[in-house]
Design a protein around this motif. Structure first.
Motif, PDB file in Angstrom:
ATOM      1  N   ASP A  12       6.614  30.322  55.502  1.00 27.27           N
ATOM      2  CA  ASP A  12       5.032  30.514  56.345  1.00 27.27           C
ATOM      3  C   ASP A  12       5.208  29.991  57.686  1.00 27.27           C
ATOM      4  OD1 ASP A  12       2.490  31.404  55.613  1.00 27.27           O
ATOM      5  OD2 ASP A  12       2.321  29.161  56.035  1.00 27.27           O
ATOM      6  N   ALA A  13       5.768  28.855  57.727  1.00 24.58           N
ATOM      7  CA  ALA A  13       5.835  28.332  59.224  1.00 24.58           C
ATOM      8  C   ALA A  13       6.642  27.467  59.490  1.00 24.58           C
ATOM      9  CB  ALA A  13       4.386  27.608  59.342  1.00 24.58           C
ATOM     10  N   LEU A  14       7.141  27.269  60.696  1.00 22.10           N
ATOM     11  CA  LEU A  14       8.282  26.424  61.323  1.00 22.10           C
ATOM     12  C   LEU A  14       7.730  25.120  62.058  1.00 22.10           C
ATOM     13  CD1 LEU A  14      10.509  29.259  62.602  1.00 22.10           C
ATOM     14  CD2 LEU A  14      10.273  28.372  60.313  1.00 22.10           C
ATOM     15  N   GLY A  15       8.413  24.037  61.562  1.00 19.55           N
ATOM     16  CA  GLY A  15       8.068  22.916  62.692  1.00 19.55           C
ATOM     17  C   GLY A  15       9.038  22.975  63.897  1.00 19.55           C
ATOM     18  N   GLY A  16       8.910  21.994  64.743  1.00 22.27           N
ATOM     19  CA  GLY A  16       9.975  22.235  65.855  1.00 22.27           C
ATOM     20  C   GLY A  16      11.566  22.049  65.506  1.00 22.27           C
ATOM     21  N   GLY A  17      12.316  22.448  66.300  1.00 23.38           N
ATOM     22  CA  GLY A  17      13.741  22.336  66.055  1.00 23.38           C
ATOM     23  C   GLY A  17      14.441  23.199  65.281  1.00 23.38           C
ATOM     24  N   ILE A  18      13.996  24.317  64.681  1.00 21.51           N
ATOM     25  CA  ILE A  18      14.510  24.907  63.719  1.00 21.51           C
ATOM     26  C   ILE A  18      15.272  26.061  64.064  1.00 21.51           C
ATOM     27  CG2 ILE A  18      13.782  26.407  61.374  1.00 21.51           C
ATOM     28  CD1 ILE A  18      13.097  23.347  61.261  1.00 21.51           C
ATOM     29  N   THR A  19      16.167  26.128  63.900  1.00 23.66           N
ATOM     30  CA  THR A  19      17.105  27.341  63.850  1.00 23.66           C
ATOM     31  C   THR A  19      17.719  28.140  62.479  1.00 23.66           C
ATOM     32  OG1 THR A  19      19.369  26.106  64.323  1.00 23.66           O
ATOM     33  CG2 THR A  19      17.871  26.551  66.099  1.00 23.66           C
ATOM     34  N   GLY A  20      17.834  29.183  62.574  1.00 25.37           N
ATOM     35  CA  GLY A  20      18.585  30.020  61.501  1.00 25.37           C
ATOM     36  C   GLY A  20      17.470  30.252  60.315  1.00 25.37           C
ATOM     37  N   LEU A  21      16.407  29.953  60.484  1.00 28.33           N
ATOM     38  CA  LEU A  21      15.275  30.266  59.618  1.00 28.33           C
ATOM     39  C   LEU A  21      14.166  31.183  60.387  1.00 28.33           C
ATOM     40  CD1 LEU A  21      14.863  27.502  56.931  1.00 28.33           C
ATOM     41  CD2 LEU A  21      15.565  29.992  56.527  1.00 28.33           C
ATOM     42  N   ALA A  22      13.311  32.025  59.861  1.00 29.63           N
ATOM     43  CA  ALA A  22      12.222  32.514  60.741  1.00 29.63           C
ATOM     44  C   ALA A  22      11.202  32.780  59.598  1.00 29.63           C
ATOM     45  CB  ALA A  22      12.736  33.770  61.346  1.00 29.63           C
ATOM     46  N   VAL A  23       9.786  32.925  60.285  1.00 27.89           N
ATOM     47  CA  VAL A  23       8.572  33.289  59.298  1.00 27.89           C
ATOM     48  C   VAL A  23       8.772  34.482  58.843  1.00 27.89           C
ATOM     49  CG1 VAL A  23       6.251  33.839  59.378  1.00 27.89           C
ATOM     50  CG2 VAL A  23       7.124  31.779  60.809  1.00 27.89           C
ATOM     51  N   GLY A  24       8.596  34.605  57.450  1.00 37.63           N
ATOM     52  CA  GLY A  24       9.088  35.887  56.538  1.00 37.63           C
ATOM     53  C   GLY A  24      10.263  35.851  56.007  1.00 37.63           C
ATOM     54  N   ASP A  25      11.356  34.855  56.097  1.00 36.44           N
ATOM     55  CA  ASP A  25      12.309  34.727  55.456  1.00 36.44           C
ATOM     56  C   ASP A  25      12.426  34.210  53.979  1.00 36.44           C
ATOM     57  OD1 ASP A  25      13.761  35.596  57.720  1.00 36.44           O
ATOM     58  OD2 ASP A  25      14.586  33.242  58.064  1.00 36.44           O
ATOM     59  N   ARG A  26      13.102  35.070  53.082  1.00 29.91           N
ATOM     60  CA  ARG A  26      13.111  34.727  51.842  1.00 29.91           C
ATOM     61  C   ARG A  26      13.901  33.445  51.540  1.00 29.91           C
ATOM     62  NH1 ARG A  26      15.514  38.064  48.420  1.00 29.91           N
ATOM     63  NH2 ARG A  26      14.079  38.650  46.680  1.00 29.91           N
ATOM     64  N   VAL A  27      13.619  32.520  50.684  1.00 26.31           N
ATOM     65  CA  VAL A  27      14.276  31.358  50.435  1.00 26.31           C
ATOM     66  C   VAL A  27      14.426  30.839  49.164  1.00 26.31           C
ATOM     67  CG1 VAL A  27      14.024  30.543  52.944  1.00 26.31           C
ATOM     68  CG2 VAL A  27      12.256  30.002  51.321  1.00 26.31           C
ATOM     69  N   TRP A  28      15.475  30.073  48.673  1.00 21.54           N
ATOM     70  CA  TRP A  28      15.154  29.279  47.703  1.00 21.54           C
ATOM     71  C   TRP A  28      15.557  27.833  48.102  1.00 21.54           C
ATOM     72  CZ3 TRP A  28      19.580  26.363  45.992  1.00 21.54           C
ATOM     73  CH2 TRP A  28      20.835  26.562  46.399  1.00 21.54           C
ATOM     74  N   ILE A  29      14.770  26.961  47.180  1.00 20.11           N
ATOM     75  CA  ILE A  29      14.506  25.521  47.526  1.00 20.11           C
ATOM     76  C   ILE A  29      15.197  24.642  46.560  1.00 20.11           C
ATOM     77  CG2 ILE A  29      12.785  23.826  47.982  1.00 20.11           C
ATOM     78  CD1 ILE A  29      10.821  25.671  48.934  1.00 20.11           C
ATOM     79  N   TYR A  30      15.710  23.618  47.164  1.00 17.59           N
ATOM     80  CA  TYR A  30      16.514  22.675  46.203  1.00 17.59           C
ATOM     81  C   TYR A  30      15.992  21.259  46.602  1.00 17.59           C
ATOM     82  CZ  TYR A  30      19.855  21.366  49.973  1.00 17.59           C
ATOM     83  OH  TYR A  30      20.513  20.977  51.020  1.00 17.59           O
ATOM     84  N   LEU A  31      16.039  20.271  45.451  1.00 11.82           N
ATOM     85  CA  LEU A  31      15.575  18.872  45.615  1.00 11.82           C
ATOM     86  C   LEU A  31      14.230  18.703  46.574  1.00 11.82           C
ATOM     87  CD1 LEU A  31      19.020  17.253  45.962  1.00 11.82           C
ATOM     88  CD2 LEU A  31      17.617  17.664  43.931  1.00 11.82           C
ATOM     89  N   ALA A  32      13.109  19.271  46.248  1.00 12.90           N
ATOM     90  CA  ALA A  32      11.997  19.420  47.341  1.00 12.90           C
ATOM     91  C   ALA A  32      11.262  18.095  47.256  1.00 12.90           C
ATOM     92  CB  ALA A  32      10.887  20.395  46.732  1.00 12.90           C
ATOM     93  N   GLN A  33      11.375  17.590  45.779  1.00  9.77           N
ATOM     94  CA  GLN A  33      10.649  16.455  45.523  1.00  9.77           C
ATOM     95  C   GLN A  33      11.560  15.181  45.689  1.00  9.77           C
ATOM     96  OE1 GLN A  33       9.285  15.853  41.444  1.00  9.77           O
ATOM     97  NE2 GLN A  33       7.767  14.402  41.834  1.00  9.77           N
ATOM     98  N   HIS A  34      12.897  15.320  45.968  1.00  9.54           N
ATOM     99  CA  HIS A  34      13.539  14.000  46.227  1.00  9.54           C
ATOM    100  C   HIS A  34      13.029  13.493  47.712  1.00  9.54           C
ATOM    101  CE1 HIS A  34      16.777  11.361  46.330  1.00  9.54           C
ATOM    102  NE2 HIS A  34      17.521  11.830  47.067  1.00  9.54           N
TER     103      HIS A  34
END
Length: 357
Positions: free
Chosen positions: A89-111
């Motif tokens: 939904d939004a990107l912080g600074g310095g992000i490459t390889g991902l864009a707004v609208g990309d489908r993703v799966w998430i791991y260890l979010a709460q770690h």
């Protein structure tokens, strides 16, 4: 149209300023979980914000909530659940390889973060948001994380390799998966078969045996009847090369009786704090007993698992649902407490939370 199954990339627009989150501010039973409205967070450098569609629930989530595997003193609100799937939904600074609208799966979010996936938007380090192939459903994406990455590690700790999984990587290997009807066991069966292994699964009932077979197990042994060690040895006269074990305390004698010389035992769960190890048996085999815990496995192992698991999912090797041996039980976001209770109560299959309405 069901967004969980769609390959269409949603067009997102920020028209709201708050979101629904499940939080807890003290540890304890599922009663500590409550639904609140919170401000939508902004991603910092190296982070992405993800609009969550499906959140996956694992045993580690309720264990963390009761302070069994996490801190007992909390500094503020904590959002539960490590795994999930959604859309950037939004990107912080310095992000490459991902864009707004990309489908993703998430791991260890709460770690190392209080922000889990049981909320409408979550912010994670970009490395934890893995591109989800368009052919892979959000249900599968939310079911990867802890189970599939644990299984990947368990299958890649053998002294003689392989360190990575791909088609053909485990050709000629005999793999034993104890607890073949569980989420990690299910993923281990699927990944091992994708990599070319022959897989034996142990289960405690005919129904669970059917699930292990649906996942792809070549052979299923009911360990509650007859002589399971003899049954496994009849299938693997030279022993099994890799054991993916759910309960070494209860299974240690069985594992010692069927392990091949130089075999590895990957231990990812337990039913207590102490096991009596038959030292001579394991020493004589030059066996490797490898504990597996994603929280401390290291960045290199996590990156390898994320890449290989994504490739397996893209190949259709990690499907979920009744027909693939992993029944899905669904809950609404407001019913996250019931979802945690279901997992704690030993629900068979995978428990998912539908975050998006």
């Amino acid at each position: 149209m069901d967004i969980r199954r769609s390959t269409v990339r949603p067009t997102l627009s920020r028209t709201i300023e708050s979101m629904r989150s499940i939080v807890y501010s003290s540890t304890g039973s599922s009663d500590v979980l409550r639904l609140v409205e919170r401000a939508i967070p902004e991603p910092g450098p190296g982070q992405v914000r993800v609009r969550m569609l499906v959140s996956g629930v694992n045993p580690t989530d309720w264990k963390r909530r009761v302070a069994q595997t996490g801190p007992s003193d909390l500094a503020g609100d904590v959002v539960p659940n490590q795994d999930g799937a959604g859309v950037v939904d939004a990107l912080g600074g310095g992000i490459t390889g991902l864009a707004v609208g990309d489908r993703v799966w998430i791991y260890l979010a709460q770690h190392e973060s209080p922000e889990g996936t049981a909320q409408e938007f979550t912010v994670v380090d970009a490395v934890k948001a893995v591109p989800l192939p368009d052919s892979v459903s959000f249900d599968v994406g939310a079911s990867l994380g802890v189970p599939a990455m644990t299984a990947h590690r368990a299958l890649t700790v053998h002294e003689d390799g392989p360190a990575r999984l791909a088609p053909g990587a485990l050709v000629g290997r005999m793999v034993l998966v104890t607890g073949g009807a569980g989420a990690v066991g299910h993923a281990a069966i699927q990944l091992a078969k994708w990599a070319g292994a022959t897989v034996i699964a142990t289960v405690s009932s005919e129904g669970k045996g059917a699930l292990a077979r649906a996942a792809g197990a070549d052979h299923v042994i009911d360990y509650t009847t007859g002589d399971p060690a003899a049954g496994i040895r009849s299938l693997a006269p030279d022993g099994v090369d890799i054991v993916v074990d759910v309960d070494i305390i209860r299974n240690v004698e069985l594992v010692g009786a069927v392990l091949a010389t130089r075999g590895s035992v990957a231990i990812y769960a337990n039913s207590g704090d102490a096991a009596t190890i038959p030292m001579r048996a394991f020493m004589g085999l030059n066996a490797r007993l490898q504990y597996v815990l994603l929280y401390t496995v290291g960045h290199a192992a996590l990156a390898a698992a994320a890449a290989d698991v994504t490739a397996a999912a893209a190949a259709g090797a990690l499907e979920v649902g009744d027909e693939h041996g992993l029944p899905l039980t669904r809950f609404a976001l407001a019913d996250t407490a019931a979802a945690h209770d279901a997992v704690e109560g030993g629900a068979v299959g995978k428990v998912l939370i539908d975050v998006a309405s």
